[in-house]
Design an enzyme around this catalytic site. Structure first.
Site, PDB file in Angstrom:
ATOM      1  N   TYR A  15       0.804  -1.223   0.000  1.00  0.00           N
ATOM      2  CA  TYR A  15       0.000   0.000   0.000  1.00  0.00           C
ATOM      3  C   TYR A  15       0.838   1.275   0.000  1.00  0.00           C
ATOM      4  O   TYR A  15       0.286   2.372  -0.025  1.00  0.00           O
ATOM      5  CB  TYR A  15      -0.945   0.011   1.205  1.00  0.00           C
ATOM      6  CG  TYR A  15      -1.957  -1.101   1.168  1.00  0.00           C
ATOM      7  CD1 TYR A  15      -2.989  -1.094   0.242  1.00  0.00           C
ATOM      8  CD2 TYR A  15      -1.877  -2.174   2.052  1.00  0.00           C
ATOM      9  CE1 TYR A  15      -3.917  -2.120   0.192  1.00  0.00           C
ATOM     10  CE2 TYR A  15      -2.798  -3.205   2.015  1.00  0.00           C
ATOM     11  CZ  TYR A  15      -3.818  -3.178   1.076  1.00  0.00           C
ATOM     12  OH  TYR A  15      -4.729  -4.197   1.026  1.00  0.00           O
ATOM     13  N   HIS A  20      -4.812   6.164  -0.865  1.00  0.00           N
ATOM     14  CA  HIS A  20      -5.361   6.042   0.487  1.00  0.00           C
ATOM     15  C   HIS A  20      -4.311   6.315   1.558  1.00  0.00           C
ATOM     16  O   HIS A  20      -4.660   6.539   2.715  1.00  0.00           O
ATOM     17  CB  HIS A  20      -5.929   4.633   0.680  1.00  0.00           C
ATOM     18  CG  HIS A  20      -7.374   4.612   1.081  1.00  0.00           C
ATOM     19  ND1 HIS A  20      -8.146   5.735   1.269  1.00  0.00           N
ATOM     20  CD2 HIS A  20      -8.206   3.558   1.340  1.00  0.00           C
ATOM     21  CE1 HIS A  20      -9.374   5.387   1.612  1.00  0.00           C
ATOM     22  NE2 HIS A  20      -9.435   4.072   1.664  1.00  0.00           N
ATOM     23  N   ASN A  67     -10.408   0.904   7.564  1.00  0.00           N
ATOM     24  CA  ASN A  67     -11.788   0.902   8.081  1.00  0.00           C
ATOM     25  C   ASN A  67     -11.884   0.624   9.575  1.00  0.00           C
ATOM     26  O   ASN A  67     -12.977   0.639  10.131  1.00  0.00           O
ATOM     27  CB  ASN A  67     -12.654  -0.092   7.298  1.00  0.00           C
ATOM     28  CG  ASN A  67     -12.204  -1.525   7.465  1.00  0.00           C
ATOM     29  OD1 ASN A  67     -11.083  -1.787   7.886  1.00  0.00           O
ATOM     30  ND2 ASN A  67     -13.062  -2.460   7.114  1.00  0.00           N
ATOM     31  N   ASP A  92      -6.965  11.175   2.906  1.00  0.00           N
ATOM     32  CA  ASP A  92      -7.178  11.422   1.487  1.00  0.00           C
ATOM     33  C   ASP A  92      -8.640  11.794   1.237  1.00  0.00           C
ATOM     34  O   ASP A  92      -9.514  11.513   2.066  1.00  0.00           O
ATOM     35  CB  ASP A  92      -6.818  10.180   0.678  1.00  0.00           C
ATOM     36  CG  ASP A  92      -7.696   8.986   1.049  1.00  0.00           C
ATOM     37  OD1 ASP A  92      -7.611   8.537   2.210  1.00  0.00           O
ATOM     38  OD2 ASP A  92      -8.498   8.532   0.212  1.00  0.00           O
ATOM     39  N   ASN A 113     -14.189   5.671   4.877  1.00  0.00           N
ATOM     40  CA  ASN A 113     -14.397   4.671   5.931  1.00  0.00           C
ATOM     41  C   ASN A 113     -13.468   4.850   7.126  1.00  0.00           C
ATOM     42  O   ASN A 113     -13.811   4.459   8.242  1.00  0.00           O
ATOM     43  CB  ASN A 113     -14.259   3.257   5.362  1.00  0.00           C
ATOM     44  CG  ASN A 113     -15.537   2.804   4.678  1.00  0.00           C
ATOM     45  OD1 ASN A 113     -16.600   3.397   4.860  1.00  0.00           O
ATOM     46  ND2 ASN A 113     -15.435   1.762   3.871  1.00  0.00           N
TER      47      ASN A 113
END
Length: 202
Positions: A15, A20, A67, A92, A113
Site C-alpha cells: 500500500y 489512500h 476501516n 485522502d 471509511n
C-alpha cells in the site's frame, strides 16, 4: 500530550505510495522535518512525538487498516485523555482534485471509511481534519476501491509531494494557531480543476 495527530493509511508494503496512504506520507514528511521516528508500536499504531509551538503532539499511523482506524484513535486518545477537538486527522479525499486541501473543524465522514470509524469510536464528528485531494477516476465504471489503493503516477508525483508538504504545514498551523487560521491559509490551496461530481470512497 496536548494533541493527537492521526495520519491515515493502510499498513504493508503493497500500500506504500497509494492514494489512500497520503496520511502516512504526511506523517513521514513530518518525521523527516522534525528529525524523529514514528515507529513505536503502541495503541495499534506506529507512534512518535513531536513539539509544535511548545505543545506535545503524539503522531500516530494506525496499523489496523483503514476501516478500523478508530480503534487506534480511541486507545491513544483515551490513554492520554485528549479531547476530540484536539484530535487532528489527515486523510485522502477523492472528492477534491489532486493536491487541493480542505481544512475543517468537524463534519461528516464524506464516504471515507477511516473517518467514519473514527467518528464511531469517538462518538462525535466534531474533531478537526485535513483532507488532501487525490482526485477521482474519470470513468464511472472504475472501481473506487481499486482507485484509492492504486499508486500515484510519475506525472502526479510533484503535485502529491507539494500537497503532502502543505498538509504538514496546515497541521502545524492548526495546532499552534487555530482551525480558522489554517483554513484561511490552506483551504483551496493547490490542485487542478474540480471534478463535477462528489465521489464516495471506501
Amino acid at each position: 500530550m496536548d494533541w493527537l495527530l492521526v495520519c491515515l493509511g493502510n499498513p504493508g508494503r503493497e500500500y506504500e505510495g497509494t492514494r489512500h496512504n497520503i496520511g502516512f506520507m504526511a506523517a513521514d514528511e513530518l518525521a523527516r522535518r522534525e528529525g524523529v521516528k514514528i515507529n513505536r508500536l503502541r495503541y495499534r499504531a506506529l507512534a512518535g512525538e513531536i513539539r509544535a509551538g511548545g505543545q506535545r503532539v503524539l503522531v500516530i499511523k494506525p496499523q489496523t487498516y483503514m476501516n478500523l482506524s478508530g480503534e487506534a484513535v480511541k486507545l491513544a486518545g483515551g490513554f492520554h485523555k485528549i479531547p476530540p477537538d484536539r484530535v487532528l486527522v489527515i486523510s485522502d479525499d477523492v472528492s477534491l482534485p489532486l493536491g487541493k486541501l480542505r481544512v475543517r473543524a468537524g463534519g461528516s465522514a464524506g464516504g471515507h471509511n477511516g473517518l467514519k470509524n473514527i467518528i464511531a469510536h469517538l462518538g462525535t464528528d466534531q474533531f478537526p481534519r485535513i483532507r488532501v485531494g487525490v482526485g477521482a477516476p474519470e470513468h464511472p465504471e472504475h472501481e473506487m476501491v481499486d482507485w484509492v489503493i492504486g499508486k500515484f503516477s510519475p506525472a502526479e508525483k510533484k503535485t502529491v509531494d507539494e500537497a503532502v508538504g502543505r498538509a504538514v504545514d496546515a497541521a502545524l498551523c492548526l495546532m499552534t494557531h487555530s482551525v480558522q487560521e489554517a483554513q484561511n491559509r490552506y483551504n483551496c490551496a493547490g490542485g487542478g480543476p474540480a471534478k463535477a461530481h462528489e465521489a464516495k470512497q471506501p
